[in-house]
Design an enzyme around this catalytic site. Sequence first.
Site: not given
Ligand code: NDP
Length: 453
Positions: A90, A126, A165-166, A114
């Site tokens: 997962k 993943k 998603g991620d 986790k």
């Molecule tokens: P989204 O794609 O919805 O949002 C990602 C955000 O982070 C965007 O604002 C993006 O900006 C920014 N971002 C991504 N890559 C970079 C980078 N290299 N430098 C600067 N900004 C960056 O993703 P999520 O919100 O789902 O995920 C965010 C984090 O949370 C990740 O680390 C993910 O692994 C983690 N996570 C997510 C979960 C989930 O349920 N979605 C669960 C647990 C952890 P831009 O649009 O400009 O790329």
Amino acid sequence: MSEFVNSLLTEVKAKNPAEPEFHQAVQEVAESLEIVLERYPEYRKSKILERIIEPERVITFRVPWVDEQGEIHINKGFRIEMNSAIGPYKGGLRFHPSVNLGILKFLAFEQVFKNSLTTLPMGGGKGGSDFDPKGKSDLKIMRFCQAFMTELFRHIGPNTDVPAGDIGVGGREIGYLFGMYKKLRNEFTGVLTGKGLNWGGSLIRPEATGYGCVYFAAEMLKTKGETLEGKKCLVSGSGNVAQYTVEKLLQMGAKPVTLSDSNGYIYDEEGIDRKKLDFILELKNVRRGRISEYVEKYPNAVYTEVNPSLNYNPLWNHKADCAFPSATQNEINGNDAQNLVKNGVFLVSEGANMPTNIDGVNIFLDNKILYGPGKAANAGGVAVSGLEMAQNSMRFNWSREEVDSRLQMIMKDIHRNCFETAQSFGTPGNYVNGANIAGFLKVANAMMDQGVI
Ligand code: NDP
């Protein structure tokens, strides 16, 4: 670095070259586990950690697709099936140009611990692609998702491997992926989580990671007799996790003042209130615009563009109480951690996965701030994915209140488990050790029971 960690890492680096994020994740966990392996030599004899480090299966594949102009594109597709000792694999799918094997292996490795912490029966995995959805038409996104699933469908299933998603994979992408899976298999099952509400999704799943991260922060504060009321908070990112972190912070009376994307960040001294958050939701989820547009709408806020020549991120250099990194890995380095501590931040709750590098983590630990590492603090997302799987199996949906109260209970349990485990292994207040050790023990015991496979 101890002799044990050093020799383990030397081997990991030799076997997995050019995967720095994976090496980093392994190092952090190995440092926490040394004390466990000393106390319980049977794990060392059975080479449990060495086995956890090696994925059970790595799938890489070609994703060829044709856009609306008839041009052919070829992307890389991956699925890392890391560990299935306590349940089906997962973990999310990430679509981002930076995606490579090492990044997905670090994420899958973290996911094992986790998922174990959530108390639910989920193994770790993943996957993703170097496809960049940013700025692409819906048709391109659909064609890519369909092409991706024409290979992935062979490897996943509701009792085998259940992606979610991620970064770059939200409700729209899950919809296209699910549609193609259903067509290929001719069956309607809970093979993905984060589904739409009217086709098998769970209430609160979109909110879960951000809400959970704030619940975890509230639990950490409770140990000091504090609450989030009135706390000034720095949040990075502006995607799924950041958006719902801000929403829950507002509900708890805190004052979020920053958000970012990969081009820059905004600082709003007056605070990002409900109305401003609604603007962000529309900007990011509907218009798919850039965070810089916030200051056009709210000119009292300040926008700062990313400056790659700096060795720190100015977002983390504001006076505040709490920080919620919610964008991506290694977004807080040693300089940023120093700046946070210097500016009065005494709580960091990680919404993103491994947003703090090892130097930064050590600075937080040395300064004894309340530091909730991602594998504990952001486990709410996968926990509600687990609840979505449970609802799919029952063919029944829980109410919003039911799911939210289960999420709160799970985050409390994770906090308590990390807190008590850190204490019982002689490092009170160290949630890094607590999370790594508690996550490890459940998986390790299951692996011991199941033999060498
Ligand atoms: P989204 O794609 O919805 O949002 C990602 C955000 O982070 C965007 O604002 C993006 O900006 C920014 N971002 C991504 N890559 C970079 C980078 N290299 N430098 C600067 N900004 C960056 O993703 P999520 O919100 O789902 O995920 C965010 C984090 O949370 C990740 O680390 C993910 O692994 C983690 N996570 C997510 C979960 C989930 O349920 N979605 C669960 C647990 C952890 P831009 O649009 O400009 O790329």
